[in-house]
Design a protein around this motif. Structure first.
Motif, PDB file in Angstrom:
ATOM      1  N   SER A 112       0.864  -1.167   0.000  1.00  0.00           N
ATOM      2  CA  SER A 112       0.000   0.000   0.000  1.00  0.00           C
ATOM      3  C   SER A 112       0.906   1.225   0.000  1.00  0.00           C
ATOM      4  N   ILE A 113       0.933   1.922  -1.137  1.00  0.00           N
ATOM      5  CA  ILE A 113       1.872   3.024  -1.327  1.00  0.00           C
ATOM      6  C   ILE A 113       1.082   4.314  -1.517  1.00  0.00           C
ATOM      7  N   PRO A 114       1.354   5.350  -0.725  1.00  0.00           N
ATOM      8  CA  PRO A 114       0.567   6.585  -0.796  1.00  0.00           C
ATOM      9  C   PRO A 114       0.741   7.316  -2.125  1.00  0.00           C
ATOM     10  N   GLU A 117       3.939   8.913  -3.306  1.00  0.00           N
ATOM     11  CA  GLU A 117       4.987   8.056  -3.867  1.00  0.00           C
ATOM     12  C   GLU A 117       4.489   7.384  -5.150  1.00  0.00           C
ATOM     13  N   ARG A 118       3.664   8.094  -5.891  1.00  0.00           N
ATOM     14  CA  ARG A 118       3.024   7.518  -7.075  1.00  0.00           C
ATOM     15  C   ARG A 118       4.043   6.995  -8.087  1.00  0.00           C
ATOM     16  N   GLU A 119       5.132   7.731  -8.305  1.00  0.00           N
ATOM     17  CA  GLU A 119       6.128   7.300  -9.293  1.00  0.00           C
ATOM     18  C   GLU A 119       6.796   5.995  -8.852  1.00  0.00           C
ATOM     19  N   LYS A 120       7.101   5.884  -7.560  1.00  0.00           N
ATOM     20  CA  LYS A 120       7.686   4.636  -7.066  1.00  0.00           C
ATOM     21  C   LYS A 120       6.695   3.479  -7.192  1.00  0.00           C
ATOM     22  N   ARG A 121       5.427   3.768  -6.971  1.00  0.00           N
ATOM     23  CA  ARG A 121       4.407   2.727  -7.124  1.00  0.00           C
ATOM     24  C   ARG A 121       4.365   2.240  -8.565  1.00  0.00           C
TER      25      ARG A 121
END
Length: 293
Positions: A112-114, A117-121
């Protein structure tokens, strides 16, 4: 690692892809360095001009695959540290295709990535896909447990380990057949297409297939043809062991072409690897001899 993944996007058969394959196959065996002239000569055996090869070398430099390095006043190239690690991992994948048994464990990756941190997701999903993971849900991925070390490396590299939980489990319990859910979790049609393309382009049923070049007695001589056959085979094959998770038979369609593709690849390697390597050694020796004279 992101540069390596970008390079995986190179279209098989393109100059950049073929050059990357030549470097991956032979630069390490040449002592970790190869002159620009030798690289150009090898690519000419694949029908690529020196100008186009030098442009492709520039692309691989930008992707941090190679470094330009002169030795004894001769321009040449060596691998970056990251590329060397990637190639060692690739060797294991390419020459030892995965085949999961019914009793082997699975690895589940929950994260679950906020939004911050969309690019890392995005990178995480992309990289999990590139190592053969399937998507159960947006934040839940699955792969053979044999890939868990690579999953851990990806999470650590992206600094996302604290946002993920890894489970090791037996065969998932699903509603319906395992074949049905596998076709949803993985794009098996696309992977099957890669196998079929490989079989069609490199199988003995084609006039250009490898069997047509085997001399009487089953011997292939070191030659530009042997080199071209082997390099193009590896170039077409190398992405398949990454995207094909090697699922058990219960997860696969009855007409799955993976076993046929793998057997063909093994036969080509057995026949062409050494003649191709000898052709490269002869080419490097010829260049060195010309320089001395």
């Amino acid at each position: 690692m992101s540069a390596v993944l970008d390079d995986m996007d190179s279209r098989p058969g393109s100059t950049t892809s073929l050059l990357r394959t030549v470097i991956g196959l032979y630069l390490r065996d040449a002592g970790g360095w190869m002159s620009a002239k030798d690289i150009v000569n090898l690519m000419e055996a694949l029908g690529t001009s020196g100008t186009v090869t030098r442009t492709a070398l520039g692309r691989l430099r930008k992707k941090d695959v190679v470094l330009q390095e002169a030795r004894d006043g001769v321009a040449g190239f060596t691998l970056t540290e990251g590329a060397a690690t990637m190639l060692a991992r690739g060797d294991r994948r390419i020459y030892n295709p995965r085949s999961m048994s019914e009793s082997d464990p699975w690895c589940l990756i929950s994260f679950s990535i906020p939004e911050t941190e969309r690019e890392k997701r995005h990178q995480l999903r992309r990289r999990l896909h590139w190592i053969g993971c399937g998507t159960v849900a947006a934040g839940l991925w699955i792969c053979p447990d044999s890939l868990r070390v690579e999953v851990e490396e990806i999470l650590a590299d992206l600094e996302l380990r604290a946002m993920a939980t890894i489970f090791v489990t037996e065969t998932p319990l699903v509603v319906g057949s395992l074949r049905d859910v596998a076709s949803k979790w993985w794009d098996l049609d696309a992977v099957a297409g890669l196998h079929k393309d490989f079989i069609r382009e490199h199988g003995s049923g084609s006039d250009q297939g490898p069997d047509s070049q085997v001399h009487t007695g089953g011997v292939v001589e070191p030659s530009p043809d042997a080199f071209s056959t082997y390099v193009q085979c590896i170039d077409r094959w190398r992405i398949i062991p990454y995207l094909d998770p090697g699922l058990p038979a219960a997860f696969l369609p009855a007409d799955w072409p993976g076993a046929e593709g793998t057997a063909l690849f093994s036969r080509i390697v057995a026949t062409y690897a050494e003649p191709s390597a000898q052709f490269v050694r002869n080419t490097l020796l010829a260049t060195a001899g010309a320089a001395v004279s």
